[in-house]
Scaffold this active site. Sequence first.
Site, PDB file in Angstrom:
ATOM      1  N   HIS A 100       0.844  -1.202   0.000  1.00  0.00           N
ATOM      2  CA  HIS A 100       0.000   0.000   0.000  1.00  0.00           C
ATOM      3  C   HIS A 100       0.865   1.232   0.000  1.00  0.00           C
ATOM      4  CE1 HIS A 100       0.634  -1.347   4.144  1.00  0.00           C
ATOM      5  NE2 HIS A 100       0.673  -0.062   4.478  1.00  0.00           N
ATOM      6  N   HIS A 102       0.788   5.155   1.227  1.00  0.00           N
ATOM      7  CA  HIS A 102       0.092   6.178   2.013  1.00  0.00           C
ATOM      8  C   HIS A 102       0.132   7.495   1.240  1.00  0.00           C
ATOM      9  CE1 HIS A 102       0.342   4.018   6.007  1.00  0.00           C
ATOM     10  NE2 HIS A 102       1.313   3.402   5.369  1.00  0.00           N
TER      11      HIS A 102
HETATM   12  P1  5GP Z   1       1.791   0.362   7.357  1.00  0.00           P
HETATM   13  O1  5GP Z   1       2.343   0.669   8.720  1.00  0.00           O
HETATM   14  O2  5GP Z   1       1.625  -1.121   7.120  1.00  0.00           O
HETATM   15  O3  5GP Z   1       2.507   1.062   6.253  1.00  0.00           O
HETATM   16  O4  5GP Z   1       0.356   1.013   7.362  1.00  0.00           O
HETATM   17  C1  5GP Z   1      -0.831   0.334   7.636  1.00  0.00           C
HETATM   18  C2  5GP Z   1      -1.906   1.380   7.768  1.00  0.00           C
HETATM   19  O5  5GP Z   1      -3.158   0.757   7.636  1.00  0.00           O
HETATM   20  C3  5GP Z   1      -1.905   2.118   9.108  1.00  0.00           C
HETATM   21  O6  5GP Z   1      -1.777   3.515   8.874  1.00  0.00           O
HETATM   22  C4  5GP Z   1      -3.262   1.744   9.719  1.00  0.00           C
HETATM   23  O7  5GP Z   1      -3.844   2.824  10.402  1.00  0.00           O
HETATM   24  C5  5GP Z   1      -4.070   1.334   8.517  1.00  0.00           C
HETATM   25  N1  5GP Z   1      -5.064   0.304   8.763  1.00  0.00           N
HETATM   26  C6  5GP Z   1      -4.861  -0.882   9.425  1.00  0.00           C
HETATM   27  N2  5GP Z   1      -5.983  -1.616   9.409  1.00  0.00           N
HETATM   28  C7  5GP Z   1      -6.915  -0.903   8.730  1.00  0.00           C
HETATM   29  C8  5GP Z   1      -8.284  -1.160   8.388  1.00  0.00           C
HETATM   30  O8  5GP Z   1      -8.874  -2.190   8.708  1.00  0.00           O
HETATM   31  N3  5GP Z   1      -8.920  -0.190   7.668  1.00  0.00           N
HETATM   32  C9  5GP Z   1      -8.287   0.975   7.276  1.00  0.00           C
HETATM   33  N4  5GP Z   1      -9.017   1.865   6.573  1.00  0.00           N
HETATM   34  N5  5GP Z   1      -7.017   1.244   7.605  1.00  0.00           N
HETATM   35  C10 5GP Z   1      -6.325   0.314   8.318  1.00  0.00           C
END
Ligand code: 5GP
Length: 137
Positions: A100, A102
């Site tokens: 993903h 951001h």
């Molecule tokens: P990472 O740290 O893996 O780059 O980011 C994961 C992101 O996904 C985090 O910012 C977290 O808040 C978001 N996130 C985790 N679970 C969910 C979910 O079930 N729904 C949504 N909309 N965001 C999520």
Amino acid sequence: MKEDCIFCKIANGLIPARKLYEDDDFCVILDLGPATKGHALILPKEHYRDICELEETVAAKVLPLAGKIGKAMKKGLGCHGFNLVQNNGEAAGQTVLHFHMHVIPRYENGPRIVAWEPGTVSEKEAEKIVEAVRAEL
Ligand code: 5GP
Ligand code: ZN
């Protein structure tokens, strides 16, 4: 789709999320724990663990889409800029192991995020680093 992957389920409509955009390849949703107002996530509908697994044809579409979303945030939310953040691997802070990107709107006088303290590197160390990475390309 990967059975136990939350982002596979969200991107394919099996779990609800606030959707900003959708096409054949991607779904763009609001992050549940936003760093700033409007923090969004670009999710491919196919499962790729991280950028190392991402297919090139899909990868080629990520930046144009991120630019499109950021531009819409500037107009729609009045943010003054935005950060693109993309974590690969748990050591890098990736908590959901489905690729993903951001898209984080930034506002003047908003919180300071995505920052690090600059370190140092010696000439010798820099040379070694360059050699080590170049040897793998
Ligand atoms: P990472 O740290 O893996 O780059 O980011 C994961 C992101 O996904 C985090 O910012 C977290 O808040 C978001 N996130 C985790 N679970 C969910 C979910 O079930 N729904 C949504 N909309 N965001 C999520
Ligand atoms: Zn997935």
